[in-house]
Design a protein around this motif. Sequence first.
Motif, PDB file in Angstrom:
ATOM      1  N   GLY A 142      39.718  36.974  37.987  1.00 53.95           N
ATOM      2  CA  GLY A 142      39.592  35.576  37.591  1.00 53.95           C
ATOM      3  C   GLY A 142      38.760  34.803  38.598  1.00 53.95           C
ATOM      4  N   GLY A 143      37.780  35.469  39.186  1.00 53.32           N
ATOM      5  CA  GLY A 143      37.033  34.877  40.289  1.00 53.32           C
ATOM      6  C   GLY A 143      35.788  34.120  39.909  1.00 53.32           C
ATOM      7  N   THR A 144      35.618  33.832  38.629  1.00 51.06           N
ATOM      8  CA  THR A 144      34.405  33.121  38.213  1.00 51.06           C
ATOM      9  C   THR A 144      34.663  31.651  37.879  1.00 51.06           C
ATOM     10  OG1 THR A 144      34.713  33.705  35.878  1.00 51.06           O
ATOM     11  CG2 THR A 144      33.455  35.244  37.247  1.00 51.06           C
ATOM     12  N   LEU A 163      32.594  42.042  37.269  1.00 56.76           N
ATOM     13  CA  LEU A 163      33.353  43.172  36.753  1.00 56.76           C
ATOM     14  C   LEU A 163      34.202  42.721  35.567  1.00 56.76           C
ATOM     15  CD1 LEU A 163      33.826  46.171  37.681  1.00 56.76           C
ATOM     16  CD2 LEU A 163      35.851  45.325  38.891  1.00 56.76           C
ATOM     17  N   ARG A 164      34.317  43.567  34.551  1.00 59.06           N
ATOM     18  CA  ARG A 164      35.167  43.239  33.418  1.00 59.06           C
ATOM     19  C   ARG A 164      36.574  43.775  33.636  1.00 59.06           C
ATOM     20  NH1 ARG A 164      37.179  45.723  28.688  1.00 59.06           N
ATOM     21  NH2 ARG A 164      37.764  44.160  27.130  1.00 59.06           N
ATOM     22  N   ILE A 165      37.551  42.865  33.641  1.00 64.36           N
ATOM     23  CA  ILE A 165      38.969  43.236  33.666  1.00 64.36           C
ATOM     24  C   ILE A 165      39.695  42.344  32.678  1.00 64.36           C
ATOM     25  CG2 ILE A 165      41.100  43.329  34.999  1.00 64.36           C
ATOM     26  CD1 ILE A 165      39.489  43.929  37.475  1.00 64.36           C
ATOM     27  N   SER A 216      35.906  39.322  38.989  1.00 64.10           N
ATOM     28  CA  SER A 216      36.050  39.849  37.633  1.00 64.10           C
ATOM     29  C   SER A 216      36.464  38.748  36.681  1.00 64.10           C
ATOM     30  CB  SER A 216      37.105  40.969  37.597  1.00 64.10           C
ATOM     31  OG  SER A 216      38.413  40.426  37.553  1.00 64.10           O
ATOM     32  N   THR A 217      36.193  38.976  35.410  1.00 61.45           N
ATOM     33  CA  THR A 217      36.664  38.114  34.335  1.00 61.45           C
ATOM     34  C   THR A 217      36.835  38.988  33.106  1.00 61.45           C
ATOM     35  OG1 THR A 217      36.226  36.086  33.080  1.00 61.45           O
ATOM     36  CG2 THR A 217      34.343  37.501  33.551  1.00 61.45           C
ATOM     37  N   HIS A 218      37.530  38.474  32.104  1.00 61.14           N
ATOM     38  CA  HIS A 218      37.782  39.314  30.926  1.00 61.14           C
ATOM     39  C   HIS A 218      36.547  39.434  30.038  1.00 61.14           C
ATOM     40  CE1 HIS A 218      38.473  35.266  29.306  1.00 61.14           C
ATOM     41  NE2 HIS A 218      38.214  35.768  28.114  1.00 61.14           N
ATOM     42  N   ARG A 256      36.899  27.901  38.750  1.00 65.07           N
ATOM     43  CA  ARG A 256      37.755  27.009  39.510  1.00 65.07           C
ATOM     44  C   ARG A 256      38.283  27.646  40.787  1.00 65.07           C
ATOM     45  NH1 ARG A 256      40.603  25.013  34.124  1.00 65.07           N
ATOM     46  NH2 ARG A 256      39.247  23.271  33.554  1.00 65.07           N
ATOM     47  N   LEU A 257      39.615  27.815  40.857  1.00 58.61           N
ATOM     48  CA  LEU A 257      40.256  28.290  42.076  1.00 58.61           C
ATOM     49  C   LEU A 257      39.776  29.684  42.463  1.00 58.61           C
ATOM     50  CD1 LEU A 257      42.311  27.854  44.307  1.00 58.61           C
ATOM     51  CD2 LEU A 257      44.085  28.687  42.750  1.00 58.61           C
ATOM     52  N   GLY A 258      39.649  30.579  41.490  1.00 57.90           N
ATOM     53  CA  GLY A 258      39.189  31.929  41.790  1.00 57.90           C
ATOM     54  C   GLY A 258      37.816  31.931  42.432  1.00 57.90           C
ATOM     55  N   ALA A 259      36.921  31.096  41.924  1.00 53.58           N
ATOM     56  CA  ALA A 259      35.574  31.010  42.484  1.00 53.58           C
ATOM     57  C   ALA A 259      35.608  30.469  43.907  1.00 53.58           C
ATOM     58  CB  ALA A 259      34.697  30.124  41.597  1.00 53.58           C
TER      59      ALA A 259
END
Length: 222
Positions: A14-16, A47-49, A37-39, A18-21
């Motif tokens: 979830g790093g793309t 990365l896709r997760i 990663s993001t879905h 708000r907070l994850g970024a």
Amino acid sequence: MTGRLANHTVLIVGGTHRLGAAIAAAASAEDAHVTVSTHAPHDEDTLRIDLRDEASVAAAARHIGPIDHLVSTAGRSYSAPIREMELSRVQEAIAAKITGPLLLAKHFQIRKSLTLFSGQVAWRPGNGSYATGVTNGAIAFAAQHLAAELAPVRVNAISPGIVDSGLWDARGALKAAFLTGAASRTLLGTTGTVHDIVDAVLWIMSAPFFTGETLRVDGGRR
């Protein structure tokens, strides 16, 4: 402190957004090698997760190999009275906060730490809070049980209070009043910032004698 994560490999689920970024940027500033990663990634560097899909988690783990730290900011808030709840949305909340961490721990080779995200609604039950409250509460137990099973890998959770991270922007003109009210209910008379949470994450990743805990960063609100 700078460079405390020098040459450490870090994955932000979830790093793309708000907070994850913000966590990803701060870890990079600490000289870590960061993957996000993001879905549903929009570029080849992400990365896709999808935590609803075990095959995607397993494939990502094989692709990235061993890592030092994994931080999951994944969440699916859902508020509705019990008699109006949609099962599919409850299942999304469960995938993000209950089965998702299980899959991450199962498939990724983590060398140092796993950090998960809970939330204060877990300890503040009310009308419509079932899905978000129970799944966030489960994170606190997940940190304890995963810490015992994955040791010496450290597993912890963070439970933020009300933070002006962009999440509340949808309230429009009502946002300011909402944040003012939330601030009045803390011991410090203020709401949190993204930097407060990011600092806590970086500390947890670099704290060698801290595991199995849920760190509440909420201005003293209980």
